[in-house]
Design an enzyme around this catalytic site. Structure first.
Site, PDB file in Angstrom:
ATOM      1  N   ARG A   1      34.672  36.031  51.007  1.00  0.00           N
ATOM      2  CA  ARG A   1      35.715  36.783  50.501  1.00  0.00           C
ATOM      3  C   ARG A   1      36.859  37.134  51.540  1.00  0.00           C
ATOM      4  O   ARG A   1      37.998  37.581  51.247  1.00  0.00           O
ATOM      5  CB  ARG A   1      35.281  37.845  49.460  1.00  0.00           C
ATOM      6  CG  ARG A   1      34.703  37.259  48.233  1.00  0.00           C
ATOM      7  CD  ARG A   1      34.131  38.494  47.281  1.00  0.00           C
ATOM      8  NE  ARG A   1      32.994  38.841  47.810  1.00  0.00           N
ATOM      9  CZ  ARG A   1      32.134  39.818  47.336  1.00  0.00           C
ATOM     10  NH1 ARG A   1      32.564  40.289  46.154  1.00  0.00           N
ATOM     11  NH2 ARG A   1      30.879  40.161  47.884  1.00  0.00           N
ATOM     12  N   GLN A   2      36.547  37.569  52.733  1.00  0.00           N
ATOM     13  CA  GLN A   2      37.169  37.986  53.886  1.00  0.00           C
ATOM     14  C   GLN A   2      37.714  36.927  54.485  1.00  0.00           C
ATOM     15  O   GLN A   2      37.373  36.625  55.749  1.00  0.00           O
ATOM     16  CB  GLN A   2      36.415  39.031  54.725  1.00  0.00           C
ATOM     17  CG  GLN A   2      35.794  40.435  53.939  1.00  0.00           C
ATOM     18  CD  GLN A   2      35.181  41.095  54.880  1.00  0.00           C
ATOM     19  OE1 GLN A   2      35.672  41.442  55.973  1.00  0.00           O
ATOM     20  NE2 GLN A   2      33.935  41.776  54.128  1.00  0.00           N
TER      21      GLN A   2
ATOM     22  N   HIS B   1      34.400  30.477  49.025  1.00  0.00           N
ATOM     23  CA  HIS B   1      35.153  31.189  48.097  1.00  0.00           C
ATOM     24  C   HIS B   1      36.720  30.545  48.093  1.00  0.00           C
ATOM     25  O   HIS B   1      37.572  30.489  46.926  1.00  0.00           O
ATOM     26  CB  HIS B   1      35.331  32.595  48.644  1.00  0.00           C
ATOM     27  CG  HIS B   1      36.180  33.412  47.569  1.00  0.00           C
ATOM     28  ND1 HIS B   1      35.880  33.768  46.526  1.00  0.00           N
ATOM     29  CD2 HIS B   1      37.313  34.220  48.198  1.00  0.00           C
ATOM     30  CE1 HIS B   1      36.789  34.753  45.906  1.00  0.00           C
ATOM     31  NE2 HIS B   1      37.695  34.966  46.949  1.00  0.00           N
TER      32      HIS B   1
ATOM     33  N   LYS C   1      45.822  38.667  35.876  1.00  0.00           N
ATOM     34  CA  LYS C   1      45.469  39.963  36.304  1.00  0.00           C
ATOM     35  C   LYS C   1      46.022  40.659  37.462  1.00  0.00           C
ATOM     36  O   LYS C   1      46.751  39.854  38.419  1.00  0.00           O
ATOM     37  CB  LYS C   1      43.690  40.055  36.723  1.00  0.00           C
ATOM     38  CG  LYS C   1      43.490  39.134  37.893  1.00  0.00           C
ATOM     39  CD  LYS C   1      42.015  39.459  38.447  1.00  0.00           C
ATOM     40  CE  LYS C   1      41.726  38.628  39.690  1.00  0.00           C
ATOM     41  NZ  LYS C   1      40.357  38.655  40.179  1.00  0.00           N
TER      42      LYS C   1
ATOM     43  N   ASP D   1      34.036  30.621  37.678  1.00  0.00           N
ATOM     44  CA  ASP D   1      34.352  31.581  39.078  1.00  0.00           C
ATOM     45  C   ASP D   1      33.488  31.091  39.888  1.00  0.00           C
ATOM     46  O   ASP D   1      32.676  30.256  39.792  1.00  0.00           O
ATOM     47  CB  ASP D   1      34.290  32.919  38.751  1.00  0.00           C
ATOM     48  CG  ASP D   1      35.295  33.804  39.609  1.00  0.00           C
ATOM     49  OD1 ASP D   1      35.832  32.975  40.487  1.00  0.00           O
ATOM     50  OD2 ASP D   1      35.433  34.544  39.429  1.00  0.00           O
TER      51      ASP D   1
ATOM     52  N   ASP E   1      30.028  39.387  41.499  1.00  0.00           N
ATOM     53  CA  ASP E   1      29.316  40.436  42.261  1.00  0.00           C
ATOM     54  C   ASP E   1      28.952  41.542  41.423  1.00  0.00           C
ATOM     55  O   ASP E   1      28.057  41.857  41.061  1.00  0.00           O
ATOM     56  CB  ASP E   1      30.337  40.772  43.427  1.00  0.00           C
ATOM     57  CG  ASP E   1      29.623  41.894  44.358  1.00  0.00           C
ATOM     58  OD1 ASP E   1      28.661  42.037  44.290  1.00  0.00           O
ATOM     59  OD2 ASP E   1      30.201  42.059  45.448  1.00  0.00           O
ATOM     60  N   THR E   2      30.004  42.468  41.323  1.00  0.00           N
ATOM     61  CA  THR E   2      29.811  43.674  40.362  1.00  0.00           C
ATOM     62  C   THR E   2      29.945  43.502  38.883  1.00  0.00           C
ATOM     63  O   THR E   2      29.701  44.078  38.084  1.00  0.00           O
ATOM     64  CB  THR E   2      30.629  44.792  40.677  1.00  0.00           C
ATOM     65  OG1 THR E   2      32.132  44.578  40.543  1.00  0.00           O
ATOM     66  CG2 THR E   2      30.201  45.220  42.237  1.00  0.00           C
ATOM     67  N   GLY E   3      30.700  42.269  38.685  1.00  0.00           N
ATOM     68  CA  GLY E   3      30.945  41.790  37.239  1.00  0.00           C
ATOM     69  C   GLY E   3      32.195  42.263  36.775  1.00  0.00           C
ATOM     70  O   GLY E   3      32.550  42.062  35.322  1.00  0.00           O
TER      71      GLY E   3
ATOM     72  N   THR F   1      35.470  42.055  37.267  1.00  0.00           N
ATOM     73  CA  THR F   1      36.677  41.177  37.224  1.00  0.00           C
ATOM     74  C   THR F   1      36.416  40.230  36.001  1.00  0.00           C
ATOM     75  O   THR F   1      37.137  40.000  34.906  1.00  0.00           O
ATOM     76  CB  THR F   1      36.837  39.974  38.398  1.00  0.00           C
ATOM     77  OG1 THR F   1      37.099  41.056  39.414  1.00  0.00           O
ATOM     78  CG2 THR F   1      37.845  39.198  38.015  1.00  0.00           C
TER      79      THR F   1
END
Length: 324
Positions: free
Chosen positions: A104-105, A138, A201, A229, A233-235, A237
């Site tokens: 992602r970076q 990604h 978004k 997707d 990750d944390t869910g 989005t």
């Protein structure tokens, strides 16, 4: 006559780190080979020791390691294993990274930020990797960070065929959770002959993992929506996108992603979401500890094994996906 002729044949050897041994075993089974016995352990201060129990001299070596939690430890272990293979006179070293860390970076959003995805590629190259084989980066541009061949596999056929077999195609709509996934979602549409919708978004640049969903572009009322997707990750989005679809009249929502990271509050968010099913591949360890019956995990091992065989036999990895 000068020189020496040899009659030796090419030799494939498959190695695995400790991050995700279940996937490595599946790939080995698909290839019909055994994993090379490896001695690996941590010293008291956290340093990693690795030694292979068989000679790798002159072999085409394939080293599989997913970058899962604790991600920095497993990346370091992979670098050490690559260095060991290089010093063991391996003929070639192909690094199999089902889930690429720091993907992602891949660019700078603000000044004084790193491009960590490039750094990981540089580390793999410096350690001695000749090529990378990975699944659903990604962004495609990450392939250009590595100075050598990159075989970029996709889990789309595995995921799309599963969804297509269980959903009424006439009610199906493919949904991109943001503008960046539209190209991938469009390929889903072509494969399943379904219309496309997009969730618009805006992400808070100053607060990590915070997303505000604004609107849905496309007709989703009364439709079975499939959110596609690359990772969850944390869910935050994906669950916010699903809520937006239900608010616009969607009949049902299925979420698919190649990499199920599922860290932090992900378990509670998935459990409390109205999404009927979350579908992942096993590029990362099975999230069975979450004890959620609406999670389905599909195997990516056959795709990886086929790609390994094509690389070893000097075939075409691209042809594996052009067939589909």
């Amino acid at each position: 006559m000068t020189g020496i002729k040899t009659t030796g044949e090419k030799k494939l050897m498959l190695f695995s780190g400790r991050a995700h041994p279940e996937l490595a075993e599946e790939v080995a089974h698909q290839l019909g080979v055994g994993l090379v016995p490896t001695k690996a352990f941590d010293f008291a201060n956290g340093e990693i020791y690795v030694r292979f129990q068989e000679s790798a001299r002159g072999a085409d070596c394939f080293l599989i390691q997913s970058h899962t939690a604790p991600i920095n430890k497993w990346i370091m272990e992979q670098l050490i294993m690559i260095d060991a293979l290089k010093r063991a006179s391996a003929r070639s070293i192909t690094v199999i990274v089902p889930s690429y860390g720091y993907a992602r970076q891949d660019k700078k959003h603000k000044g004084r930020e790193p491009i960590s995805a490039r750094l990981v590629a540089d580390l793999l190259k410096t350690a001695g990797a000749d090529r990378i084989l990975t699944v659903d980066l990604h962004t495609d541009q990450i392939q250009g960070f590595f100075d050598g061949p990159v075989d970029h596999l996709t889990a789309l056929p595995v995921l799309a065929d599963y969804v297509g077999a269980k959903v009424d195609r006439s009610k199906l709509t493919i949904v991109s959770p943001d503008a960046g996934r539209v190209r991938v979602a469009d390929r889903w549409c072509d494969r399943l002959d379904a219309p496309l919708a997009i969730v618009h978004k805006r992400r808070d640049k100053d607060v990590a993992n915070t997303v505000t969903v604004h609107e849905v572009v496309g007709d989703v009322k009364g439709r079975v929506c499939v959110l596609v997707d690359d990772m969850i990750d944390t869910g935050g989005t994906i669950c916010a996108a699903a809520d937006a679809l239900f608010a616009h009249g969607a009949e049902d929502v299925i979420v698919t992603a190649t990499h199920g990271i599922l860290s932090g509050p992900a378990a509670d968010r998935l459990k409390n979401s109205k999404v009927s099913e979350f579908v992942f591949t096993n590029t990362l360890p099975d999230p069975s500890d979450l004890e959620l019956d609406k999670i389905t995990v599909l195997s990516i091992a056959p795709s990886i094994a086929r790609a390994v065989r094509e690389v070893f036999e000097d075939g075409s990895v691209t042809s594996l996906f052009e067939e589909n």
